[in-house]
Design a protein around this motif. Structure first.
Motif, PDB file in Angstrom:
ATOM      1  N   ARG A  78      32.042  35.314  27.659  1.00  0.00           N
ATOM      2  CA  ARG A  78      32.036  35.859  26.303  1.00  0.00           C
ATOM      3  C   ARG A  78      32.118  37.379  26.433  1.00  0.00           C
ATOM      4  N   ASN A  79      31.092  38.129  26.061  1.00  0.00           N
ATOM      5  CA  ASN A  79      31.218  39.591  26.191  1.00  0.00           C
ATOM      6  C   ASN A  79      30.242  40.146  27.215  1.00  0.00           C
ATOM      7  N   ARG A  80      29.755  39.274  28.103  1.00  0.00           N
ATOM      8  CA  ARG A  80      28.754  39.680  29.097  1.00  0.00           C
ATOM      9  C   ARG A  80      29.430  39.863  30.453  1.00  0.00           C
ATOM     10  N   VAL A  81      29.191  41.014  31.079  1.00  0.00           N
ATOM     11  CA  VAL A  81      29.776  41.283  32.400  1.00  0.00           C
ATOM     12  C   VAL A  81      29.012  40.475  33.450  1.00  0.00           C
ATOM     13  N   VAL A  82      29.743  39.629  34.199  1.00  0.00           N
ATOM     14  CA  VAL A  82      29.104  38.787  35.219  1.00  0.00           C
ATOM     15  C   VAL A  82      29.585  39.127  36.630  1.00  0.00           C
ATOM     16  N   GLY A  83      30.525  40.060  36.729  1.00  0.00           N
ATOM     17  CA  GLY A  83      31.016  40.464  38.041  1.00  0.00           C
ATOM     18  C   GLY A  83      32.040  41.568  37.882  1.00  0.00           C
ATOM     19  N   PHE A  84      32.402  42.192  39.007  1.00  0.00           N
ATOM     20  CA  PHE A  84      33.408  43.249  38.937  1.00  0.00           C
ATOM     21  C   PHE A  84      34.179  43.313  40.246  1.00  0.00           C
ATOM     22  N   ALA A  85      35.365  43.897  40.165  1.00  0.00           N
ATOM     23  CA  ALA A  85      36.195  44.099  41.349  1.00  0.00           C
ATOM     24  C   ALA A  85      36.779  45.504  41.287  1.00  0.00           C
ATOM     25  N   LEU A  86      36.982  46.104  42.451  1.00  0.00           N
ATOM     26  CA  LEU A  86      37.570  47.436  42.547  1.00  0.00           C
ATOM     27  C   LEU A  86      38.854  47.351  43.361  1.00  0.00           C
ATOM     28  N   THR A  87      39.922  47.957  42.850  1.00  0.00           N
ATOM     29  CA  THR A  87      41.156  48.057  43.635  1.00  0.00           C
ATOM     30  C   THR A  87      41.552  49.533  43.702  1.00  0.00           C
ATOM     31  N   CYS A  88      42.235  49.888  44.796  1.00  0.00           N
ATOM     32  CA  CYS A  88      42.626  51.279  45.017  1.00  0.00           C
ATOM     33  C   CYS A  88      43.662  51.314  46.133  1.00  0.00           C
ATOM     34  N   PRO A  89      44.289  52.474  46.363  1.00  0.00           N
ATOM     35  CA  PRO A  89      45.174  52.583  47.532  1.00  0.00           C
ATOM     36  C   PRO A  89      44.355  52.407  48.812  1.00  0.00           C
ATOM     37  N   ASP A  94      45.654  53.305  59.480  1.00  0.00           N
ATOM     38  CA  ASP A  94      46.845  52.549  59.853  1.00  0.00           C
ATOM     39  C   ASP A  94      47.519  51.885  58.656  1.00  0.00           C
ATOM     40  N   CYS A  95      47.038  52.178  57.460  1.00  0.00           N
ATOM     41  CA  CYS A  95      47.640  51.620  56.255  1.00  0.00           C
ATOM     42  C   CYS A  95      48.561  52.646  55.598  1.00  0.00           C
ATOM     43  N   ASP A  96      49.511  52.140  54.827  1.00  0.00           N
ATOM     44  CA  ASP A  96      50.418  52.982  54.065  1.00  0.00           C
ATOM     45  C   ASP A  96      49.886  53.034  52.630  1.00  0.00           C
ATOM     46  N   PRO A  97      49.405  54.208  52.170  1.00  0.00           N
ATOM     47  CA  PRO A  97      48.762  54.268  50.849  1.00  0.00           C
ATOM     48  C   PRO A  97      49.714  53.998  49.684  1.00  0.00           C
ATOM     49  N   VAL A  98      51.025  53.939  49.960  1.00  0.00           N
ATOM     50  CA  VAL A  98      51.972  53.588  48.902  1.00  0.00           C
ATOM     51  C   VAL A  98      52.171  52.077  48.857  1.00  0.00           C
ATOM     52  N   ALA A  99      52.289  51.453  50.034  1.00  0.00           N
ATOM     53  CA  ALA A  99      52.575  50.012  50.091  1.00  0.00           C
ATOM     54  C   ALA A  99      51.312  49.164  50.128  1.00  0.00           C
ATOM     55  N   ASP A 100      50.231  49.714  50.702  1.00  0.00           N
ATOM     56  CA  ASP A 100      49.021  48.927  50.911  1.00  0.00           C
ATOM     57  C   ASP A 100      47.935  49.268  49.897  1.00  0.00           C
ATOM     58  N   GLY A 101      47.522  48.271  49.157  1.00  0.00           N
ATOM     59  CA  GLY A 101      46.409  48.437  48.235  1.00  0.00           C
ATOM     60  C   GLY A 101      45.179  47.802  48.829  1.00  0.00           C
ATOM     61  N   GLU A 102      44.011  48.235  48.369  1.00  0.00           N
ATOM     62  CA  GLU A 102      42.770  47.678  48.893  1.00  0.00           C
ATOM     63  C   GLU A 102      41.946  47.039  47.786  1.00  0.00           C
ATOM     64  N   LEU A 103      41.443  45.854  48.094  1.00  0.00           N
ATOM     65  CA  LEU A 103      40.422  45.243  47.255  1.00  0.00           C
ATOM     66  C   LEU A 103      39.124  45.793  47.834  1.00  0.00           C
ATOM     67  N   LEU A 129      46.986  44.989  41.647  1.00  0.00           N
ATOM     68  CA  LEU A 129      47.606  45.658  42.797  1.00  0.00           C
ATOM     69  C   LEU A 129      49.128  45.527  42.726  1.00  0.00           C
ATOM     70  N   ALA A 130      49.607  44.361  42.298  1.00  0.00           N
ATOM     71  CA  ALA A 130      51.055  44.152  42.157  1.00  0.00           C
ATOM     72  C   ALA A 130      51.616  45.074  41.076  1.00  0.00           C
ATOM     73  N   ALA A 131      50.888  45.187  39.964  1.00  0.00           N
ATOM     74  CA  ALA A 131      51.334  46.058  38.869  1.00  0.00           C
ATOM     75  C   ALA A 131      51.364  47.519  39.316  1.00  0.00           C
ATOM     76  N   ASP A 132      50.501  47.879  40.255  1.00  0.00           N
ATOM     77  CA  ASP A 132      50.488  49.234  40.807  1.00  0.00           C
ATOM     78  C   ASP A 132      51.493  49.383  41.953  1.00  0.00           C
ATOM     79  N   ARG A 133      52.350  48.372  42.106  1.00  0.00           N
ATOM     80  CA  ARG A 133      53.480  48.378  43.053  1.00  0.00           C
ATOM     81  C   ARG A 133      53.077  48.363  44.524  1.00  0.00           C
ATOM     82  N   PHE A 134      51.896  47.839  44.826  1.00  0.00           N
ATOM     83  CA  PHE A 134      51.543  47.636  46.230  1.00  0.00           C
ATOM     84  C   PHE A 134      52.211  46.337  46.688  1.00  0.00           C
ATOM     85  N   SER A 135      52.592  46.256  47.962  1.00  0.00           N
ATOM     86  CA  SER A 135      53.232  45.028  48.462  1.00  0.00           C
ATOM     87  C   SER A 135      52.306  44.243  49.391  1.00  0.00           C
TER      88      SER A 135
END
Length: 186
Positions: A78-89, A94-103, A129-135
């Protein structure tokens, strides 16, 4: 993205991008979840227990993210927060900050597990992550966290051979081994 279940009361569950107003609720989930996630690694007094202080940090990062691709998603019942996730480059050298996204984190309220919130959050995070164009997406998992590792493996993630040791208290006395998992993003 609302699902109703026949045979019982309708529970509205969804995932959306977090708002600054969610800071208190996110902080409360984090303060409840962390002692369980890191049980046996850190003493109880090492965990933040001041929801207000944690919420203040969340309000700041939600209002002014350091990178436009730093995203916070919340799972709702409903309107209660029960969890969260963070995504970022991905920040690993050894990762490519344009191609690689992180959960960077998937955290559920301990009382709200096994209700499908984790799967919905994970799917929304990958979609984000896909919408942010990470592969490719990567995430770090505590080596001893079999439940999370199994959850991710069953969702199509696999170890990519990278591993690290995190110093949890800055003294080197308390470390946790982590393994990195990755998945291709369509």
């Amino acid at each position: 993205m609302t699902h109703s279940h026949s045979g019982g009361p309708t529970a509205d569950v969804s995932v959306r991008v977090a708002w600054a107003d969610d800071a208190d609720a996110i902080a409360a989930v984090q303060v409840r979840a962390w002692p369980e996630l890191y049980a046996g690694l850190l003493p109880a007094e090492a965990f933040p227990n001041d929801v207000e202080a944690v919420a203040a940090q969340w309000r700041q990062s939600l209002a002014r993210p350091a990178d436009a691709r730093n995203r916070v998603l919340v799972a709702l019942e409903r309107n209660r927060v029960v969890g969260f996730a963070l995504t970022c480059p991905a920040a690993d050298p050894d990762c490519d900050p344009v191609a690689d996204g992180e959960l960077a984190e998937v955290t559920l309220d301990p009382a709200e597990r096994a209700k499908g919130h984790g799967s919905r959050l994970l799917q929304a995070a990958v979609d984000t992550l896909a919408a942010d164009r990470f592969s490719r997406a990567v995430t770090w998992v505590n080596a001893g966290d079999d439940a999370l590792r199994t959850f991710l493996t069953e969702a199509g993630w696999a170890p990519d051979t990278a591993h690290r040791e995190l110093d949890l208290d800055g003294t080197g006395a308390t470390t946790v081994k982590q393994v990195r998992l990755h998945t291709a993003i369509a």
